[in-house]
Scaffold this motif. Structure first.
Motif, PDB file in Angstrom:
ATOM      1  N   GLU A  67       0.852  -1.182   0.000  1.00  0.00           N
ATOM      2  CA  GLU A  67       0.000   0.000   0.000  1.00  0.00           C
ATOM      3  C   GLU A  67       0.889   1.233   0.000  1.00  0.00           C
ATOM      4  O   GLU A  67       1.832   1.327   0.789  1.00  0.00           O
ATOM      5  CB  GLU A  67      -0.891  -0.021   1.235  1.00  0.00           C
ATOM      6  CG  GLU A  67      -1.916   1.071   1.260  1.00  0.00           C
ATOM      7  CD  GLU A  67      -2.810   0.963   2.482  1.00  0.00           C
ATOM      8  OE1 GLU A  67      -3.971   1.346   2.354  1.00  0.00           O
ATOM      9  OE2 GLU A  67      -2.334   0.521   3.542  1.00  0.00           O
ATOM     10  N   LEU A  68       0.627   2.159  -0.892  1.00  0.00           N
ATOM     11  CA  LEU A  68       1.448   3.372  -0.959  1.00  0.00           C
ATOM     12  C   LEU A  68       1.310   4.219   0.305  1.00  0.00           C
ATOM     13  O   LEU A  68       2.286   4.794   0.770  1.00  0.00           O
ATOM     14  CB  LEU A  68       1.080   4.209  -2.185  1.00  0.00           C
ATOM     15  CG  LEU A  68       1.593   3.709  -3.526  1.00  0.00           C
ATOM     16  CD1 LEU A  68       1.113   4.624  -4.646  1.00  0.00           C
ATOM     17  CD2 LEU A  68       3.103   3.587  -3.541  1.00  0.00           C
ATOM     18  N   ALA A  69       0.111   4.285   0.842  1.00  0.00           N
ATOM     19  CA  ALA A  69      -0.132   5.158   1.985  1.00  0.00           C
ATOM     20  C   ALA A  69       0.709   4.786   3.206  1.00  0.00           C
ATOM     21  O   ALA A  69       1.203   5.667   3.892  1.00  0.00           O
ATOM     22  CB  ALA A  69      -1.613   5.145   2.343  1.00  0.00           C
ATOM     23  N   GLY A  70       0.887   3.494   3.478  1.00  0.00           N
ATOM     24  CA  GLY A  70       1.604   3.120   4.692  1.00  0.00           C
ATOM     25  C   GLY A  70       2.655   2.052   4.521  1.00  0.00           C
ATOM     26  O   GLY A  70       3.325   1.687   5.483  1.00  0.00           O
ATOM     27  N   GLY A  71       2.792   1.521   3.318  1.00  0.00           N
ATOM     28  CA  GLY A  71       3.791   0.490   3.068  1.00  0.00           C
ATOM     29  C   GLY A  71       3.379  -0.906   3.497  1.00  0.00           C
ATOM     30  O   GLY A  71       4.189  -1.837   3.481  1.00  0.00           O
ATOM     31  N   THR A  72       2.113  -1.095   3.866  1.00  0.00           N
ATOM     32  CA  THR A  72       1.618  -2.396   4.306  1.00  0.00           C
ATOM     33  C   THR A  72       1.683  -3.398   3.150  1.00  0.00           C
ATOM     34  O   THR A  72       1.283  -3.095   2.026  1.00  0.00           O
ATOM     35  CB  THR A  72       0.151  -2.279   4.790  1.00  0.00           C
ATOM     36  OG1 THR A  72       0.085  -1.307   5.815  1.00  0.00           O
ATOM     37  CG2 THR A  72      -0.385  -3.604   5.286  1.00  0.00           C
ATOM     38  N   LEU A  73       2.162  -4.603   3.441  1.00  0.00           N
ATOM     39  CA  LEU A  73       2.210  -5.669   2.444  1.00  0.00           C
ATOM     40  C   LEU A  73       0.789  -6.107   2.110  1.00  0.00           C
ATOM     41  O   LEU A  73       0.005  -6.424   3.011  1.00  0.00           O
ATOM     42  CB  LEU A  73       3.022  -6.855   2.984  1.00  0.00           C
ATOM     43  CG  LEU A  73       3.147  -8.062   2.059  1.00  0.00           C
ATOM     44  CD1 LEU A  73       3.949  -7.717   0.803  1.00  0.00           C
ATOM     45  CD2 LEU A  73       3.786  -9.223   2.810  1.00  0.00           C
ATOM     46  N   LEU A  74       0.463  -6.124   0.823  1.00  0.00           N
ATOM     47  CA  LEU A  74      -0.872  -6.494   0.362  1.00  0.00           C
ATOM     48  C   LEU A  74      -0.905  -7.826  -0.362  1.00  0.00           C
ATOM     49  O   LEU A  74      -1.958  -8.444  -0.454  1.00  0.00           O
ATOM     50  CB  LEU A  74      -1.416  -5.413  -0.588  1.00  0.00           C
ATOM     51  CG  LEU A  74      -1.497  -3.992  -0.040  1.00  0.00           C
ATOM     52  CD1 LEU A  74      -1.889  -3.024  -1.149  1.00  0.00           C
ATOM     53  CD2 LEU A  74      -2.470  -3.926   1.128  1.00  0.00           C
ATOM     54  N   GLY A  75       0.242  -8.267  -0.936  1.00  0.00           N
ATOM     55  CA  GLY A  75       0.254  -9.516  -1.679  1.00  0.00           C
ATOM     56  C   GLY A  75       1.433  -9.605  -2.624  1.00  0.00           C
ATOM     57  O   GLY A  75       2.468  -8.975  -2.422  1.00  0.00           O
ATOM     58  N   THR A  76       1.244 -10.410  -3.671  1.00  0.00           N
ATOM     59  CA  THR A  76       2.284 -10.640  -4.671  1.00  0.00           C
ATOM     60  C   THR A  76       1.747 -10.312  -6.056  1.00  0.00           C
ATOM     61  O   THR A  76       0.544 -10.377  -6.307  1.00  0.00           O
ATOM     62  CB  THR A  76       2.743 -12.115  -4.693  1.00  0.00           C
ATOM     63  OG1 THR A  76       1.667 -12.933  -5.163  1.00  0.00           O
ATOM     64  CG2 THR A  76       3.185 -12.583  -3.336  1.00  0.00           C
ATOM     65  N   ALA A  77       2.666 -10.001  -6.951  1.00  0.00           N
ATOM     66  CA  ALA A  77       2.331  -9.785  -8.360  1.00  0.00           C
ATOM     67  C   ALA A  77       3.574 -10.142  -9.163  1.00  0.00           C
ATOM     68  O   ALA A  77       4.696 -10.023  -8.662  1.00  0.00           O
ATOM     69  CB  ALA A  77       1.929  -8.337  -8.618  1.00  0.00           C
ATOM     70  N   SER A  78       3.363 -10.587 -10.382  1.00  0.00           N
ATOM     71  CA  SER A  78       4.532 -10.942 -11.193  1.00  0.00           C
ATOM     72  C   SER A  78       4.206 -10.884 -12.680  1.00  0.00           C
ATOM     73  O   SER A  78       3.056 -10.985 -13.086  1.00  0.00           O
ATOM     74  CB  SER A  78       5.024 -12.348 -10.845  1.00  0.00           C
ATOM     75  OG  SER A  78       4.048 -13.317 -11.187  1.00  0.00           O
ATOM     76  N   LEU A  79       5.274 -10.711 -13.437  1.00  0.00           N
ATOM     77  CA  LEU A  79       5.246 -11.040 -14.858  1.00  0.00           C
ATOM     78  C   LEU A  79       5.995 -12.350 -14.947  1.00  0.00           C
ATOM     79  O   LEU A  79       7.082 -12.488 -14.386  1.00  0.00           O
ATOM     80  CB  LEU A  79       5.963  -9.991 -15.707  1.00  0.00           C
ATOM     81  CG  LEU A  79       5.235  -8.710 -16.039  1.00  0.00           C
ATOM     82  CD1 LEU A  79       6.003  -7.923 -17.105  1.00  0.00           C
ATOM     83  CD2 LEU A  79       3.821  -8.930 -16.496  1.00  0.00           C
ATOM     84  N   TRP A  80       5.427 -13.329 -15.623  1.00  0.00           N
ATOM     85  CA  TRP A  80       6.073 -14.629 -15.741  1.00  0.00           C
ATOM     86  C   TRP A  80       5.934 -15.120 -17.182  1.00  0.00           C
ATOM     87  O   TRP A  80       5.153 -14.574 -17.963  1.00  0.00           O
ATOM     88  CB  TRP A  80       5.487 -15.632 -14.742  1.00  0.00           C
ATOM     89  CG  TRP A  80       4.019 -15.910 -14.920  1.00  0.00           C
ATOM     90  CD1 TRP A  80       2.977 -15.186 -14.389  1.00  0.00           C
ATOM     91  CD2 TRP A  80       3.435 -16.957 -15.687  1.00  0.00           C
ATOM     92  NE1 TRP A  80       1.787 -15.719 -14.793  1.00  0.00           N
ATOM     93  CE2 TRP A  80       2.029 -16.820 -15.583  1.00  0.00           C
ATOM     94  CE3 TRP A  80       3.946 -18.002 -16.457  1.00  0.00           C
ATOM     95  CZ2 TRP A  80       1.141 -17.683 -16.208  1.00  0.00           C
ATOM     96  CZ3 TRP A  80       3.062 -18.870 -17.077  1.00  0.00           C
ATOM     97  CH2 TRP A  80       1.682 -18.702 -16.960  1.00  0.00           C
ATOM     98  N   GLY A  81       6.729 -16.114 -17.501  1.00  0.00           N
ATOM     99  CA  GLY A  81       6.713 -16.625 -18.869  1.00  0.00           C
ATOM    100  C   GLY A  81       7.124 -15.555 -19.866  1.00  0.00           C
ATOM    101  O   GLY A  81       6.624 -15.523 -20.989  1.00  0.00           O
ATOM    102  N   ILE A  82       8.031 -14.673 -19.451  1.00  0.00           N
ATOM    103  CA  ILE A  82       8.461 -13.583 -20.327  1.00  0.00           C
ATOM    104  C   ILE A  82       9.192 -14.170 -21.531  1.00  0.00           C
ATOM    105  O   ILE A  82      10.139 -14.926 -21.387  1.00  0.00           O
ATOM    106  CB  ILE A  82       9.368 -12.590 -19.579  1.00  0.00           C
ATOM    107  CG1 ILE A  82       8.595 -11.958 -18.413  1.00  0.00           C
ATOM    108  CG2 ILE A  82       9.902 -11.517 -20.527  1.00  0.00           C
ATOM    109  CD1 ILE A  82       9.452 -11.139 -17.477  1.00  0.00           C
ATOM    110  N   ASP A  83       8.707 -13.830 -22.704  1.00  0.00           N
ATOM    111  CA  ASP A  83       9.282 -14.302 -23.958  1.00  0.00           C
ATOM    112  C   ASP A  83       9.834 -13.083 -24.684  1.00  0.00           C
ATOM    113  O   ASP A  83       9.078 -12.293 -25.251  1.00  0.00           O
ATOM    114  CB  ASP A  83       8.207 -14.999 -24.785  1.00  0.00           C
ATOM    115  CG  ASP A  83       8.707 -15.580 -26.087  1.00  0.00           C
ATOM    116  OD1 ASP A  83       9.679 -15.044 -26.672  1.00  0.00           O
ATOM    117  OD2 ASP A  83       8.112 -16.572 -26.547  1.00  0.00           O
ATOM    118  N   SER A  84      11.151 -12.913 -24.644  1.00  0.00           N
ATOM    119  CA  SER A  84      11.756 -11.718 -25.227  1.00  0.00           C
ATOM    120  C   SER A  84      11.742 -11.748 -26.756  1.00  0.00           C
ATOM    121  O   SER A  84      11.833 -10.692 -27.386  1.00  0.00           O
ATOM    122  CB  SER A  84      13.177 -11.517 -24.704  1.00  0.00           C
ATOM    123  OG  SER A  84      13.959 -12.643 -24.985  1.00  0.00           O
TER     124      SER A  84
END
Length: 178
Positions: A67-84
């Motif tokens: 969270e931008l407001a307080g820095g609280t951890l909210l979860g995970t996010a990713s880019l995966w299977g990146i094919d350049s």
């Protein structure tokens, strides 16, 4: 850190791992719905590949969502299977139970789109989600993703086959300020 309106995507910190493991991956139902593998228990000392960052893996970029407001951890996010070569990648995300239903998912998808298109120069981003995952479908569509197909009975989840929806977004259709 990548910033959205409400969330930031930052590098995974060591102290994020016990929280993510306890609130996301030790939840059998959530984990079974989010992961393409059967759920299995892991000890606190295990190097869970879903959470520990492998600096050598060039096809996955994991983030912690805060969270931008307080820095609280909210979860995970990713880019995966990146094919350049084909300039494409998949989006994955998991929010902690207390963080759901507050617009964080939509904002995290927007930040991942910025990373994929503006930072990485990708042409296409794709999301696969269970057909009954209304929150992810809504977050994707609010960011311009289009439903491209349904994989009928393709996901074995807790004793039943469920449909998966494939959504895609091309860079020329991306609206970064929406």
């Amino acid at each position: 850190m990548l910033k959205g309106d409400k969330v930031g995507l930052r590098a995974r910190h060591e102290d994020d791992i016990p929280i993510l493991r306890a609130e996301l991956y030790n939840d059998v139902v959530n984990s079974a719905r989010a992961d393409g593998q059967p759920w299995r228990p892991m000890t606190a000392e295990s190097k869970d590949p879903r959470l520990v960052v492998d600096e050598k893996d060039q096809q996955t970029v994991p983030f912690s969502v805060v969270e931008l407001a307080g820095g609280t951890l909210l979860g995970t996010a990713s880019l995966w299977g990146i094919d350049s070569h084909h300039r494409s990648a998949h989006i994955g995300m998991g929010l902690l139970p207390d963080s759901r239903g507050k617009g964080y998912g939509t904002d995290a998808v927007a930040a991942l789109c910025h990373y994929g298109f503006a930072v990485r120069g990708l042409q296409r981003l794709q999301i696969e989600t269970l057909s009954d995952n209304a929150a992810m479908l809504r977050s994707a569509e609010r960011n311009g993703f289009v439903r491209e197909g349904v994989l009928r009975s393709s996901a074995w989840v807790l004793g039943e086959f469920l449909d998966e929806v494939i959504l895609g977004l091309l860079v020329q259709d991306w609206k970064p300020d929406s």
